[in-house]
Design an enzyme around this catalytic site. Structure first.
Site, PDB file in Angstrom:
ATOM      1  N   HIS A   1       0.832  -1.209   0.000  1.00 55.85           N
ATOM      2  CA  HIS A   1       0.000   0.000   0.000  1.00 55.85           C
ATOM      3  C   HIS A   1       0.866   1.258   0.000  1.00 55.85           C
ATOM      4  CE1 HIS A   1      -2.809  -3.102   1.216  1.00 55.85           C
ATOM      5  NE2 HIS A   1      -3.821  -2.260   1.074  1.00 55.85           N
TER       6      HIS A   1
ATOM      7  N   HIS B   1       2.045  -3.941   9.291  1.00 56.76           N
ATOM      8  CA  HIS B   1       3.421  -3.776   8.834  1.00 56.76           C
ATOM      9  C   HIS B   1       4.266  -3.104   9.914  1.00 56.76           C
ATOM     10  CE1 HIS B   1       2.630  -4.884   4.625  1.00 56.76           C
ATOM     11  NE2 HIS B   1       1.498  -4.196   4.744  1.00 56.76           N
TER      12      HIS B   1
END
Length: 268
Positions: free
Chosen positions: A190, A232
């Site tokens: 992303h 993440h």
């Protein structure tokens, strides 16, 4: 002779090695080896040759591993320290990792920010705009954007498969993540996609200054949202930013001309 025997016997009494329990210590080394020889042969016959080879390999490797653990290099210490700091800070910033977190009520909103940089909306929207575009300039920009999006998916999927790093929290990826091969943590897909798209728009579209600022903020927030939901690490997002910038430069280098784009769109 009797006198000699009388002198020897007291010595034997005082000698520790003359005792029965210590008689084996006074034997010579060849005698011990002869006694141990048949036992070794028997154990060698009953044992497996492959297991002996494995034990020899392990005995050769263990000293080197011990030296590496006892005497780590400066680079190893620095790397392990940075990884520990990265994990600790990423877990602290994961305020929306689950419903019981400190910002658990805002988890759905933070996930929505991340969806804005997901691959499926961008690829689908680009294909629809390209299909409805009637100008050569628009087709050129949209075709190269579509190329950049596919390049981003392949690059991120390949690096994630190579590194295979898990996120700070034990989370199972969603169905869309499996379809886009965005399963592992490094790099953050992303973040790379948001960086590449925002840089692409800043260079190829005429935008007002407020919109340009919003694009930069959006790219940053898209990466931060992935840390906040615990998907993440910080280093994963930073790596995604760098990879997205490099992907943009690669697309600029292999930029498809308007004639090539028109030929590609005519195949539809």
């Amino acid at each position: 002779m009797p006198a000699q025997q009388r002198r020897v016997r007291p010595r034997d009494r005082n000698n520790v090695l003359a005792r029965p329990e210590f008689m084996s210590l006074g034997q010579s080394l060849p005698m011990l080896q002869e006694n141990r020889g048949p036992n070794r042969k028997q154990s060698g016959q009953t044992g497996n040759s492959t297991e002996g080879a494995k034990e020899r390999r392990q005995s050769q490797q263990l000293p080197e591993e011990d030296c590496m653990q006892l005497n780590p290099s400066f680079k190893g210490i620095a790397w392990n320290s940075l990884m520990a700091i990265d994990i600790a800070m990423s877990k602290r910033l994961g305020v929306c990792a689950n419903s019981g977190s400190s910002w658990g009520s805002a988890r759905s909103m933070v996930k929505l920010i991340g969806i804005t940089s997901h691959g499926f909306p961008w690829i689908g929207g680009t294909i629809v705009c390209l299909w409805k575009s009637n100008t050569l300039a628009g087709q050129e920009v949209l075709t190269n954007l579509l190329l950049a999006l596919f390049l981003d998916i392949l690059t991120v999927a390949g690096l994630q498969k190579l590194v295979k790093r898990r996120g700070p929290y034990d989370m199972t990826p969603g169905v869309l993540d499996y379809l886009l091969l965005d399963v592992y943590a490094f790099p953050a897909g992303h973040a790379s996609r948001a960086t590449m798209v925002s840089k692409f728009f800043l260079n190829h579209l005429v935008l007002a200054i407020p919109i340009r600022i919003l694009l930069v903020i959006w790219a940053f927030m898209a990466g931060l949202s992935r840390i906040m939901i615990g998907r993440h690490h910080i280093s994963d997002v930073l790596g995604g930013f760098v990879i997205g910038y490099l992907q943009f430069n690669l697309v600029e280098f292999i930029w498809l001309s308007s004639n090539t784009c028109q030929m590609i769109t005519s195949l539809w």
